[in-house]
Write a protein that holds these residues in place. Structure first.
Motif, short mmCIF file in Angstrom:
data_model
loop_
_atom_site.label_atom_id
_atom_site.label_comp_id
_atom_site.label_asym_id
_atom_site.label_seq_id
_atom_site.Cartn_x
_atom_site.Cartn_y
_atom_site.Cartn_z
N PRO A 50 7.82 69.06 -109.31
CA PRO A 50 7.45 69.22 -110.72
C PRO A 50 6.54 70.42 -110.94
N GLY A 51 6.74 71.12 -112.04
CA GLY A 51 5.90 72.27 -112.35
C GLY A 51 4.48 71.86 -112.69
N GLN A 52 3.60 72.84 -112.80
CA GLN A 52 2.22 72.51 -113.11
C GLN A 52 1.57 73.63 -113.93
N LEU A 53 0.49 73.28 -114.58
CA LEU A 53 -0.33 74.23 -115.32
C LEU A 53 -1.56 74.51 -114.47
N VAL A 86 -3.55 82.26 -116.12
CA VAL A 86 -3.06 80.90 -116.37
C VAL A 86 -1.55 80.92 -116.19
N THR A 87 -1.05 80.03 -115.34
CA THR A 87 0.38 79.96 -115.04
C THR A 87 0.91 78.56 -115.34
N ASP A 88 2.02 78.52 -116.06
CA ASP A 88 2.66 77.24 -116.38
C ASP A 88 4.09 77.27 -115.86
N THR A 89 4.36 76.47 -114.82
CA THR A 89 5.70 76.45 -114.21
C THR A 89 6.47 75.19 -114.58
N ARG A 90 5.99 74.44 -115.57
CA ARG A 90 6.66 73.22 -115.96
C ARG A 90 7.93 73.52 -116.75
N SER A 135 3.62 86.58 -120.38
CA SER A 135 5.07 86.49 -120.18
C SER A 135 5.67 85.28 -120.88
N SER A 136 4.86 84.56 -121.65
CA SER A 136 5.39 83.43 -122.40
C SER A 136 6.06 83.96 -123.67
N THR A 137 6.26 83.08 -124.63
CA THR A 137 6.92 83.50 -125.88
C THR A 137 5.94 84.17 -126.84
N GLY A 178 5.10 80.20 -118.61
CA GLY A 178 5.03 81.56 -118.10
C GLY A 178 3.64 81.85 -117.56
N THR A 179 3.26 83.12 -117.56
CA THR A 179 1.96 83.54 -117.02
C THR A 179 1.23 84.41 -118.03
#
Length: 211
Positions: A50-53, A86-90, A135-137, A178-179
């Motif tokens: 599972p992804g994580q923040l 801050v990286t969100d891979t979820r 790199s997010s929206t 994203g990051t």
């Protein structure tokens, strides 16, 4: 004579059965032609973690503030916060609806080395966050500038660095996968009669995930 006729009839019946049995076809043989085989396949996907923040701070040796911009109202000392990522891979389905996050900074009191009686409160430290990459929206924003309680003349709120946002999602977290990277210009503005000495403080950054 009657007995003989019965015996002959019985014998003929037995013979007839024997002849009929000789004419039966045997069982069909299996076809061993490999060209008639059926391929059975399965594609087993790897188990996805599972992804994580998460949040990381660039390697650093601390921030040494140097005097810059002092005036008649205050002595000012400036520096730059190390890059915070801050990286969100979820996946979107792993994020609860309406969830958002924020990185918050909290400064401790500055205390002079060797003389704990000499202090400078966190309300004298301000910052100006700066978004470096995203790199997010695009639904991530740097926090608002805040000034020392001794105004820096920019119009920023004079609240000091006590629980202020450095970086925050501004929409549903599913849009921020994203990051994102941010740093900040730090400015310590003290009274002009601040006691001389080497002061140290701890600036704590925390990532909060809320809904």
């Amino acid at each position: 004579m009657k007995i003989n006729r019965t015996t002959q009839i019985f014998a003929a019946s037995v013979l007839g059965l024997a002849l009929a049995g000789a004419g039966l076809a045997g069982p069909a043989l299996a076809d061993d032609d490999p060209g008639n085989g059926i391929d059975v396949s399965v594609n087993i996907e790897p188990i996805r973690t599972p992804g994580q923040l998460s949040m990381t701070v660039a390697d650093n040796n601390g921030v040494a503030l140097t005097e810059n911009g002092s005036d008649a109202a205050a002595r000012q000392f400036t520096g730059t916060l190390p890059t915070v990522t801050v990286t969100d891979t979820r996946l979107p389905e792993e994020i609860p609806a309406g969830e958002f996050w924020a990185v918050v900074g909290q400064s401790s009191q500055f205390t002079a080395t060797g003389d704990s009686a000499k202090t400078i409160g966190p309300e004298y430290l301000g910052w100006k966050p700066r978004l470096l990459s995203d790199s997010s929206t695009g639904a991530v924003s740097a926090g608002e500038p805040v000034s020392s309680v001794i105004s820096d003349g920019t119009g920023a709120p004079t609240v000091g660095l006590e629980g202020q946002e450095l970086l925050a999602s501004i929409a549903n977290s599913a849009d921020e996968i994203g990051t994102s990277q941010v740093n900040a210009d730090l400015a310590l503005r003290t009274p002009v009669d601040v006691a001389a000495g080497e002061y140290h403080s701890t600036l704590t950054l925390s990532l909060f995930n809320q809904s």
